[in-house]
Each structure stands twice: as C-alpha cells, then as structure tokens.
Design a protein around this motif. Structure first.
Motif, PDB file in Angstrom:
ATOM      1  N   LEU A  63       0.847  -1.189   0.000  1.00 25.61           N
ATOM      2  CA  LEU A  63       0.000   0.000   0.000  1.00 25.61           C
ATOM      3  C   LEU A  63       0.883   1.240   0.000  1.00 25.61           C
ATOM      4  CD1 LEU A  63      -2.867   1.306   0.358  1.00 25.61           C
ATOM      5  CD2 LEU A  63      -2.483   1.139   2.829  1.00 25.61           C
ATOM      6  N   ASP A  64       0.631   2.143  -0.953  1.00 26.11           N
ATOM      7  CA  ASP A  64       1.333   3.424  -1.050  1.00 26.11           C
ATOM      8  C   ASP A  64       0.378   4.501  -0.529  1.00 26.11           C
ATOM      9  OD1 ASP A  64       2.611   5.772  -1.830  1.00 26.11           O
ATOM     10  OD2 ASP A  64       2.736   5.252  -3.962  1.00 26.11           O
ATOM     11  N   VAL A  65       0.682   5.051   0.655  1.00 26.75           N
ATOM     12  CA  VAL A  65      -0.204   6.036   1.296  1.00 26.75           C
ATOM     13  C   VAL A  65       0.287   7.445   0.981  1.00 26.75           C
ATOM     14  CG1 VAL A  65      -1.080   6.914   3.494  1.00 26.75           C
ATOM     15  CG2 VAL A  65      -0.826   4.458   3.155  1.00 26.75           C
ATOM     16  N   GLY A  66      -0.600   8.260   0.378  1.00 21.97           N
ATOM     17  CA  GLY A  66      -0.214   9.606  -0.046  1.00 21.97           C
ATOM     18  C   GLY A  66       0.569   9.518  -1.339  1.00 21.97           C
ATOM     19  N   CYS A  67      -0.016   8.826  -2.315  1.00 20.95           N
ATOM     20  CA  CYS A  67       0.725   8.457  -3.537  1.00 20.95           C
ATOM     21  C   CYS A  67       0.996   9.625  -4.470  1.00 20.95           C
ATOM     22  CB  CYS A  67      -0.024   7.358  -4.280  1.00 20.95           C
ATOM     23  SG  CYS A  67      -1.629   7.878  -4.966  1.00 20.95           S
ATOM     24  N   GLY A  68       0.296  10.772  -4.276  1.00 24.21           N
ATOM     25  CA  GLY A  68       0.482  11.883  -5.208  1.00 24.21           C
ATOM     26  C   GLY A  68       0.127  11.453  -6.620  1.00 24.21           C
ATOM     27  N   GLN A  84       1.088  -7.144  -5.728  1.00 19.92           N
ATOM     28  CA  GLN A  84      -0.166  -6.381  -5.767  1.00 19.92           C
ATOM     29  C   GLN A  84       0.057  -5.019  -5.104  1.00 19.92           C
ATOM     30  OE1 GLN A  84      -3.452  -8.451  -3.900  1.00 19.92           O
ATOM     31  NE2 GLN A  84      -4.580  -6.551  -3.637  1.00 19.92           N
ATOM     32  N   PHE A  85      -0.302  -3.953  -5.820  1.00 18.41           N
ATOM     33  CA  PHE A  85      -0.113  -2.598  -5.300  1.00 18.41           C
ATOM     34  C   PHE A  85      -1.446  -1.867  -5.219  1.00 18.41           C
ATOM     35  CE2 PHE A  85       4.169  -3.539  -6.527  1.00 18.41           C
ATOM     36  CZ  PHE A  85       4.968  -2.791  -5.682  1.00 18.41           C
ATOM     37  N   GLU A  86      -1.648  -1.181  -4.090  1.00 16.28           N
ATOM     38  CA  GLU A  86      -2.752  -0.242  -3.947  1.00 16.28           C
ATOM     39  C   GLU A  86      -2.147   1.115  -3.623  1.00 16.28           C
ATOM     40  OE1 GLU A  86      -6.116  -1.272  -1.442  1.00 16.28           O
ATOM     41  OE2 GLU A  86      -5.769  -3.375  -1.920  1.00 16.28           O
ATOM     42  N   MET A  87      -2.768   2.172  -4.156  1.00 18.42           N
ATOM     43  CA  MET A  87      -2.254   3.520  -3.968  1.00 18.42           C
ATOM     44  C   MET A  87      -3.410   4.435  -3.607  1.00 18.42           C
ATOM     45  SD  MET A  87       0.067   3.288  -7.413  1.00 18.42           S
ATOM     46  CE  MET A  87       0.378   5.046  -7.538  1.00 18.42           C
ATOM     47  N   VAL A  88      -3.223   5.248  -2.556  1.00 19.91           N
ATOM     48  CA  VAL A  88      -4.289   6.151  -2.123  1.00 19.91           C
ATOM     49  C   VAL A  88      -3.752   7.553  -1.891  1.00 19.91           C
ATOM     50  CG1 VAL A  88      -5.691   4.332  -1.059  1.00 19.91           C
ATOM     51  CG2 VAL A  88      -4.033   5.572   0.342  1.00 19.91           C
ATOM     52  N   ASP A  89      -4.641   8.524  -2.071  1.00 18.36           N
ATOM     53  CA  ASP A  89      -4.322   9.910  -1.746  1.00 18.36           C
ATOM     54  C   ASP A  89      -5.621  10.619  -1.405  1.00 18.36           C
ATOM     55  OD1 ASP A  89      -1.556  11.720  -2.486  1.00 18.36           O
ATOM     56  OD2 ASP A  89      -3.389  12.837  -2.083  1.00 18.36           O
ATOM     57  N   VAL A  90      -5.522  11.639  -0.546  1.00 20.00           N
ATOM     58  CA  VAL A  90      -6.702  12.424  -0.160  1.00 20.00           C
ATOM     59  C   VAL A  90      -7.059  13.450  -1.241  1.00 20.00           C
ATOM     60  CG1 VAL A  90      -5.400  14.224   1.090  1.00 20.00           C
ATOM     61  CG2 VAL A  90      -7.739  13.664   1.796  1.00 20.00           C
ATOM     62  N   ILE A 111      -5.890   2.293  -7.645  1.00 20.06           N
ATOM     63  CA  ILE A 111      -5.655   3.653  -7.137  1.00 20.06           C
ATOM     64  C   ILE A 111      -6.996   4.292  -6.806  1.00 20.06           C
ATOM     65  CG2 ILE A 111      -4.661   5.925  -7.659  1.00 20.06           C
ATOM     66  CD1 ILE A 111      -3.018   4.446  -9.897  1.00 20.06           C
ATOM     67  N   TYR A 112      -7.130   4.802  -5.579  1.00 18.73           N
ATOM     68  CA  TYR A 112      -8.412   5.416  -5.203  1.00 18.73           C
ATOM     69  C   TYR A 112      -8.203   6.479  -4.127  1.00 18.73           C
ATOM     70  CZ  TYR A 112      -8.064   1.657  -1.697  1.00 18.73           C
ATOM     71  OH  TYR A 112      -7.622   0.799  -0.713  1.00 18.73           O
ATOM     72  N   GLU A 113      -9.243   7.293  -3.954  1.00 17.41           N
ATOM     73  CA  GLU A 113      -9.207   8.395  -3.003  1.00 17.41           C
ATOM     74  C   GLU A 113      -9.453   7.866  -1.592  1.00 17.41           C
ATOM     75  OE1 GLU A 113     -11.695  12.454  -2.505  1.00 17.41           O
ATOM     76  OE2 GLU A 113     -11.513  11.721  -4.568  1.00 17.41           O
ATOM     77  N   SER A 114      -8.639   8.320  -0.658  1.00 17.63           N
ATOM     78  CA  SER A 114      -8.848   7.952   0.742  1.00 17.63           C
ATOM     79  C   SER A 114      -8.125   8.955   1.620  1.00 17.63           C
ATOM     80  CB  SER A 114      -8.305   6.540   1.022  1.00 17.63           C
ATOM     81  OG  SER A 114      -8.554   6.180   2.364  1.00 17.63           O
ATOM     82  N   ASN A 115      -8.814   9.442   2.651  1.00 22.84           N
ATOM     83  CA  ASN A 115      -8.183  10.302   3.647  1.00 22.84           C
ATOM     84  C   ASN A 115      -7.434   9.388   4.607  1.00 22.84           C
ATOM     85  OD1 ASN A 115      -7.414  12.115   5.536  1.00 22.84           O
ATOM     86  ND2 ASN A 115      -9.454  12.877   6.017  1.00 22.84           N
ATOM     87  N   ILE A 116      -6.161   9.265   4.391  1.00 27.49           N
ATOM     88  CA  ILE A 116      -5.301   8.281   5.060  1.00 27.49           C
ATOM     89  C   ILE A 116      -5.929   6.901   4.843  1.00 27.49           C
ATOM     90  CG2 ILE A 116      -3.877   7.758   7.084  1.00 27.49           C
ATOM     91  CD1 ILE A 116      -4.307  10.586   8.080  1.00 27.49           C
TER      92      ILE A 116
END
Length: 199
Positions: A63-68, A84-90, A111-116
């Motif tokens: 998981l990449d948190v704050g992926c920009g 397997q990679f997941e990427m999120v950013d607020v 890749i999807y939107e998530s606040n943290i």
C-alpha cells in the motif's frame, strides 16, 4: 493544509509531462497544479525507491499512502509486476493523475481516493510505503504511522522517507512507540529511510 485536504479540482490546470528513469525503465508522468513535486520526481522519492529496490525485501501486497501523482507505486509495480499494489491519496486531482499515469506506464494498480486509511478495509498488507505530506502537519503524519500498524500483517513493514530537518528524529521516536522498533536503513542528503516491522 489547503494543498492536501480540499477538493482542488477547481484549480487552474497546468499539466506538464515529466520524464523519470529508474533501473532499466523510462517513465512518463503527467503532473499538475495542486500536487506535490509537480516539476519532477522529488529526491526523497528517488531515495526510497533506490532503498527498496536494493534491499529487495518487499512482500506481495503493498500500500502506497499519499501516492500523489503516483511515482512510487507505479515504478515499483513495473519492477515487481507479480506483486499487488494499492495507492491512495486524499487529493482528488492527484488520484486522477495517478490513475492516468498508471495507464501511461502500462501498470495494473488499484488507485483510489482515501483520507489516510478511511477507505482502506484490508488489514493484511505486507508493506506500507509513505512519503508523508509534511505540510499537513504532525497530527496527520503520525496518524499515517499509527494506523499503519492495524493495516499490516504479522511481520509486515512500514517504510517512510522523511528529511532530517522536517522531523526525522521525532518520527523515529513516534514509530518506536507504535511498533517497538524503527531502523534507519538509509540516509542520503538529509533524507532518512525508516523501516518498522510489526511483530
């Protein structure tokens, strides 16, 4: 704070294409106003990519948190297509750019939107990687560290890149409180790469 925590899709667009080479691949990224490091892949990202590649310790679910706009997750997925990679950013604009950049670089990542961790329901990641949003303040950064613990599997690792002058020492102390360990696995031009393991 506005930079990270508001819907910035109304900002005037100023899309740019930047090139980045890592290992044996050339990457092309679209960046825009309102996203971190829009003029080129930042040095901290380069340092954490080099560290993760050289150590070759990543598990299979990352998981990449704050992926920009996506450089960390996209580059690593190209190198490790079987993982397997997941990427999120607020930041909604960053998420849209990351999705576009994944297609441009022909990688299959979620890749999807998530606040943290708000929209993240898995609790069995082998690794969580973050180049945390320093401007968002300690409260947000420490929440990334704190909640990482719950989302990692047994022996899962948190990887963080942070500059010495932006609070690396206090970040180490905080991570040790949560994980009971924190190793500085690399230092380069004031950037620290931290690794904590969930036991």
């Amino acid at each position: 704070m506005n930079h990270y925590f508001s819907d910035n899709r109304h900002l005037a667009e100023n899309r740019k294409e930047i090139s980045f080479r890592f290992w044996c691949f050339n990457y092309s990224f679209i960046t825009d106003n309102g996203v971190f490091s829009k003029t080129g892949v930042d040095y901290g990202t380069k340092v954490i990519l080099e560290t993760l590649y050289n150590r070759n310790e990543l598990g299979n679910k990352i998981l990449d948190v704050g992926c920009g706009y996506g450089p960390i997750g996209i580059v690593l997925k190209k190198i490790y297509p079987e993982k397997q990679f997941e990427m999120v950013d607020v930041n909604p604009r960053a998420v849209l750019l990351a999705q576009e950049n994944a297609k441009r670089n022909e990688v299959d990542v979620n890749i999807y939107e998530s606040n943290i961790y708000e929209n993240i329901h898995d609790i069995n990641y082998s690794d969580i990687i973050t180049n945390p949003p320093i401007r968002a303040g300690k409260k947000v950064i420490y929440k990334i560290f704190e909640d990482a613990y719950q989302h990692l599997s047994h022996n899962g690792c948190l990887w963080v890149v942070i500059r010495k002058q932006q609070g690396a020492e206090s970040a180490i102390k905080k991570i040790k409180e949560i994980f009971d360990n924190c190793e500085v696995v690399n230092k380069d031009k004031g950037y620290f790469i931290l690794k904590a393991k969930k036991h």
